[in-house]
Write an enzyme that holds these catalytic residues in place. Structure first.
Site, PDB file in Angstrom:
ATOM      1  N   SER A   1      -7.255   1.954  -2.503  1.00 57.62           N
ATOM      2  CA  SER A   1      -6.045   1.177  -2.718  1.00 57.62           C
ATOM      3  C   SER A   1      -6.445  -0.181  -3.287  1.00 57.62           C
ATOM      4  CB  SER A   1      -5.319   0.990  -1.391  1.00 57.62           C
ATOM      5  OG  SER A   1      -4.417  -0.089  -1.496  1.00 57.62           O
TER       6      SER A   1
ATOM      7  N   LYS B   1     -15.695  -9.197   8.105  1.00 57.67           N
ATOM      8  CA  LYS B   1     -14.648 -10.068   7.569  1.00 57.67           C
ATOM      9  C   LYS B   1     -15.236 -11.404   7.120  1.00 57.67           C
ATOM     10  CE  LYS B   1     -10.891  -7.600   7.905  1.00 57.67           C
ATOM     11  NZ  LYS B   1     -10.091  -7.269   6.719  1.00 57.67           N
TER      12      LYS B   1
ATOM     13  N   CYS C   1      -8.442  -1.768   3.787  1.00 56.52           N
ATOM     14  CA  CYS C   1      -8.335  -2.924   4.689  1.00 56.52           C
ATOM     15  C   CYS C   1      -9.670  -3.305   5.288  1.00 56.52           C
ATOM     16  CB  CYS C   1      -7.422  -2.621   5.872  1.00 56.52           C
ATOM     17  SG  CYS C   1      -5.873  -1.942   5.408  1.00 56.52           S
TER      18      CYS C   1
ATOM     19  N   GLU D   1       0.831  -1.201   0.000  1.00 58.44           N
ATOM     20  CA  GLU D   1       0.000   0.000   0.000  1.00 58.44           C
ATOM     21  C   GLU D   1       0.868   1.256   0.000  1.00 58.44           C
ATOM     22  OE1 GLU D   1      -3.245  -0.475   2.640  1.00 58.44           O
ATOM     23  OE2 GLU D   1      -4.044   1.518   2.294  1.00 58.44           O
TER      24      GLU D   1
ATOM     25  N   CYS E   1     -10.708  -1.329  14.562  1.00 58.70           N
ATOM     26  CA  CYS E   1     -11.011  -2.754  14.737  1.00 58.70           C
ATOM     27  C   CYS E   1     -11.117  -3.164  16.206  1.00 58.70           C
ATOM     28  CB  CYS E   1      -9.945  -3.598  14.074  1.00 58.70           C
ATOM     29  SG  CYS E   1      -9.550  -3.041  12.424  1.00 58.70           S
TER      30      CYS E   1
ATOM     31  N   GLU F   1       2.212   1.651  -3.357  1.00 58.37           N
ATOM     32  CA  GLU F   1       1.144   2.125  -4.248  1.00 58.37           C
ATOM     33  C   GLU F   1       0.945   3.630  -4.075  1.00 58.37           C
ATOM     34  OE1 GLU F   1      -2.664   0.266  -3.570  1.00 58.37           O
ATOM     35  OE2 GLU F   1      -3.651   1.453  -5.142  1.00 58.37           O
TER      36      GLU F   1
ATOM     37  N   GLU G   1     -16.324 -10.618   3.744  1.00 57.13           N
ATOM     38  CA  GLU G   1     -15.172 -10.423   2.864  1.00 57.13           C
ATOM     39  C   GLU G   1     -14.582 -11.758   2.402  1.00 57.13           C
ATOM     40  OE1 GLU G   1     -11.325  -7.535   3.084  1.00 57.13           O
ATOM     41  OE2 GLU G   1     -11.290  -9.202   4.467  1.00 57.13           O
TER      42      GLU G   1
ATOM     43  N   GLU H   1     -14.102 -12.322  -5.387  1.00 55.16           N
ATOM     44  CA  GLU H   1     -12.752 -11.852  -5.725  1.00 55.16           C
ATOM     45  C   GLU H   1     -11.679 -12.687  -5.027  1.00 55.16           C
ATOM     46  OE1 GLU H   1     -15.212  -9.939  -4.653  1.00 55.16           O
ATOM     47  OE2 GLU H   1     -15.335  -8.059  -5.790  1.00 55.16           O
TER      48      GLU H   1
END
Lengths: 673, 165
Positions: free
Chosen positions: A319, A358, A299, A279, A503, A282, A361, A366
């Site tokens: 990102s 999560k 994230c 990241e 988190c 990037e 996710e 993907e």
């Protein structure tokens, strides 16, 4: 000296300053007034009546909705107060599905706790609400039979997260909290942050458990099961075993997981370090080559889903890095399976996360290869507690054990990912050295730390000033996006976390009613960073090795393949379309024309296009041959307005494109007919 | 007419525009939209929510709270029978039973299959002096009896039959 203002509470004078209501003043005087519908971070609702007190000259009042005034004389435990609280609680219990022994919320349930505290041992009233089925989504389970209508979840979702996926519907004893039109959570715009479940005082909203699947995997001799522990878990799991919030129990967690039979115990902080290199790299690339800025962190899966649904125009600003959880899954299955001596399909990756989103996710397409997810199961900190208890492990008596190498090695930069501002700080520690070309001596960036909902700072790197911002909670994120859009502010790099505090306050963490638990967990992670030898992701020797042996360098093709992804626009809600023009006869014989009037297309003039098309159809006398619908979202929001004619989807559609396609399709239809 | 729905959609757009897309005008907007469709279809509520910047759950919450709003299609003729205190003691229940029997309806099924009639009760029409009161569409009928109520329905049925001949 300024004389402080006083309120007399149960005969004692209590000073107050800027408390927002009488309730806070009473709590400051060490009297824990019971509440269901009062959550300090939300607006005052005044529905549950549990905080009723007697005020001299005013009678019985709810203390949550009474502003503090000097000279008030308050009694908190008179006979009428006690009676009213008990009756209110009894009435709440009458319509509550009291299945405590089998309820996942048992022992952390506020309703159970207050029933015991107030000595309500019998419910004299009959249940009048009829049982309804539960709504099981991928991350959250909604059981309306346990709902006490305090509205905490509704206000959390709309006020703090700015989503409004659930709200009150109907009236009187038919009142229910639900998504629009009684749909399921998966059919609406819920981002699975689970903050509703965090504030729910009962078991009406709970994280979906995957504990059984994990036990099954552990007992499957053919499988090798590895586990990753997210940063925020280690400062919260102890709360369930008598430790204070913020107490670091990594060693005990590792010991417990080894006892359960996990073959290897690793750390998500390792891939957090990896994330920083990707990241950070990037960001430097975008900043130096005129790439799309500001860059947003990616994230947080709740934030990503929010962007997909509400702000597809900034998808290019996200990102492209996968989250640390997904980088771990990808690295473990695609690179390390060989090293572990196991076939990829026999390797099971479990994550322990503070987060409910999560779970969603990990199931995203993907992150699947040939239908197999990189991360097989995601359990929350709460579920880890459940597994420890189910096994009978005496957590407090465990001798700490060490994480396995190499995926268990981390720097402090990876650990602070769990705090709001942590990802930004970790990234700065890397970006500084890359851009400045010299060693960063003091690793603490105090300007990005803190609890304010929106923080910003300026960092000078190689003579250039970079503006950075940190937001947590999505209503703050939305406000910031609005300001950026209006040109009121400009940033280069922005960290977003969905949960207030980051988190550490995820919905999968143990339920904690202490007022300062968030700060304690935050401090716990910063302490953990201090205690580690290394504080910069780029210093992690195993990360260096991973690049040297497999990935090449940050941003390489291989890194892109394994560690990056791309997100797409996503429709908010499943639902019917509005019929606009429909001739007689069978629908199947007609040309279906669907014009998207969802937010993005609407703002790009879809409504006018629809009017023009309808006019065109009337002029050409095609009314009987077409079925025109106004619909919501083809998930091509960046290229709207979108129109679907027959089976052809036309993006950036205008009147000329649409009419050409319609006339052609009608011609084909006529030829067939 | 194939373009009836287009006219309705354009009307909805005009209603929202008339109220400046102001979310605080949600109730008057829904009232006017309901006049167009005779109820509030889900997809239209979603459209209203989106244009006002509200969540569909909020709009549905408001629509489902008020008895005035209907979430299912209503019949062409809406019969509202008062069951407030005054009408109730004047035996409005018998009238309701007679209407239900005549039209084959019940509290759970308030609208006839042919979409001609909807029978619903309201808690007060504010015309207690005329109890028991019944309102058909906009017309008020006072001092009703089961027989009179059925006669009103039969009259409408006759007119409707005449239209179809």
């Amino acid at each position: 000296m300024e004389t402080s203002k006083l309120i007399n509470i149960d005969g004692r004078d209590v000073p107050f300053t800027d408390e927002k209501n009488l309730l806070e003043v009473i709590r400051k005087a060490n009297i824990d007034i019971p509440t269901f519908c009062y959550v300090s971070e939300l607006s005052v609702y005044g529905a549950c009546r549990m905080c009723t007190v007697e005020i001299e000259g005013r009678g019985l009042q709810t203390s949550c909705s009474t502003p503090p005034e000097a000279g008030l004389k308050v009694k908190t435990n008179t006979e009428p107060v006690r009676q009213i609280r008990k009756i209110a609680l009894e009435l709440i219990l009458a319509n509550h599905e009291s299945e405590c022994p089998t309820c996942t919320k048992s022992t952390s349930c506020k309703l159970q706790d207050l029933s015991k505290r107030l000595g309500v041992t019998k419910v004299r009233f009959r249940q009048i609400r009829k049982p309804v089925p539960t709504d099981d989504s991928v991350a959250i389970v909604r059981n309306p039979n346990k709902c006490i209508l305090c509205g905490d979840c509704v206000r959390m979702c709309s006020e703090v997260q700015g989503i409004g996926a659930i709200d009150f519907a109907h009236r009187g004893h038919d009142t229910v909290v639900q998504p629009a039109y009684g749909k399921s959570l998966e059919e609406v715009q819920c981002i699975y942050c689970g903050q509703c479940a965090r504030v729910c005082p009962t078991g009406a909203l709970t994280p979906r458990s995957e504990v059984d699947e994990v036990w099954k995997a552990l007992n499957d001799k053919k499988k090798m099961v590895v586990v990753q522990i997210a940063p925020a878990v280690r400062v919260a799991v102890g709360e369930a075993f008598g430790y204070h919030a913020g107490d670091l129990t990594t060693g005990q967690i590792v010991a417990a997981l080894k006892m359960m039979g996990f073959n290897k115990v690793f750390d998500t902080c390792f891939t957090a370090d990896l994330t920083i290199l990707e990241e950070g790299n990037e960001f430097v690339r975008r900043a130096t080559t005129g790439g799309v800025l500001p860059m947003f962190t990616s994230c947080c899966p709740g934030w990503v889903k929010f962007v997909e649904q509400y702000h597809p125009e900034i998808l290019e600003n996200l990102s492209t890095c996968r989250s640390p959880q997904q980088m771990f899954g990808s690295v473990a299955k695609n690179i390390f399976a060989d090293q572990f001596g196991v076939k990829k399909e026999d390797l099971i990756v479990v994550s322990i996360m503070p987060c409910t989103a999560k779970k969603f996710e990990a199931k995203r397409p993907e992150f699947k290869t040939d239908g197999v997810a990189d991360v097989d199961h995601v359990i929350t900190t709460q579920e880890l507690v459940q597994m420890i208890n189910e096994y009978g492990i005496q957590f407090r008596n465990l001798r700490p054990e060490a994480l396995d190498m190499p995926l268990g090695f981390k720097t402090g930069a990876g650990v602070i990912f769990g705090n709001t501002g942590g990802v930004m700080e970790a990234a700065l520690r890397y970006v500084y050295e890359v851009v400045e070309g010299k060693t960063l001596e003091n690793c603490d960036f105090n300007e990005v730390r803190g609890a304010a909902g929106m923080r910003s700072a300026e960092v000078v790197l190689a003579g250039k000033t970079f503006k950075i911002a940190i937001v947590h909670s999505l209503s703050n994120a939305r406000d910031l996006l609005e300001k950026i859009k209006k040109g009121e502010c400009e940033y280069h790099f922005i960290e977003v976390m969905t949960c207030p505090g980051g988190c550490i306050n995820g919905a999968g963490q143990p339920i904690n009613f202490e007022p300062d638990y968030k700060k304690k967990r935050t401090d716990g992670l910063y302490e953990a960073d201090k205690m580690l030898q290394l504080h910069k992701s780029q210093d992690n020797p195993y990360i260096k090795e991973l690049y040297a042996k497999t990935l090449g360098e940050p941003g390489s093709e291989q890194a892109h393949h394994l560690l990056h992804t791309h997100y797409n626009a996503r429709r908010r809600m499943k639902g019917r379309s509005m019929v606009i023009v429909n001739g007689k006869g069978e629908d199947k014989d007609k040309l279906e024309i669907r014009v998207c009037v969802g937010t993005s297309c609407y703002l790009r003039g879809a409504q006018d296009l629809l009017h023009q098309l309808a006019k065109h159809i009337a002029e050409k006398g095609l009314q009987e041959k077409v079925l025109v619908k106004a619909t919501f979202c083809f998930e091509k929001c960046n290229k709207g307005p979108t129109v679907k004619i027959g089976t052809t989807v036309i993006t950036q559609c205008d009147f000329a494109k649409a009419t050409a396609a319609i006339d052609k399709a009608v011609g084909v239809l006529a030829a067939k007919g | 007419m194939p373009t009836v729905m287009l006219r309705k959609f354009e009307k909805v757009c005009a209603i929202i525009e008339k109220h400046d897309s102001d979310p605080s005008k949600l109730i008057p907007i829904l009232q006017e939209v309901q006049e167009e469709y005779r109820y509030l279809p889900e997809e239209v509520m979603t459209f209203v929510a989106m244009t006002l910047g509200l969540s569909p759950a909020k709009v549905y919450g408001v629509a489902s709270f008020y008895a005035h709003f209907s979430l299912i299609p209503k019949g062409k003729h809406v019969i509202r029978l008062c069951d407030g205190t005054a009408c109730h003691v004047k035996r409005s229940e018998g009238i309701l039973n007679a209407l239900h029997a005549k039209l084959g309806l019940s509290a759970r099924m308030p609208t006839t299959k042919d979409m001609l009639f909807t029978v619903e009760t309201v808690s007060c029409l504010g015309a207690c002096g005329l109890a028991p009161v019944m309102v058909v569409n906009e017309k008020v009928y006072g001092q009703m009896s089961p027989e009179k109520a059925v006669a009103v329905v039969e009259e409408i049925m006759k007119k409707e039959d005449g239209k179809n001949v």
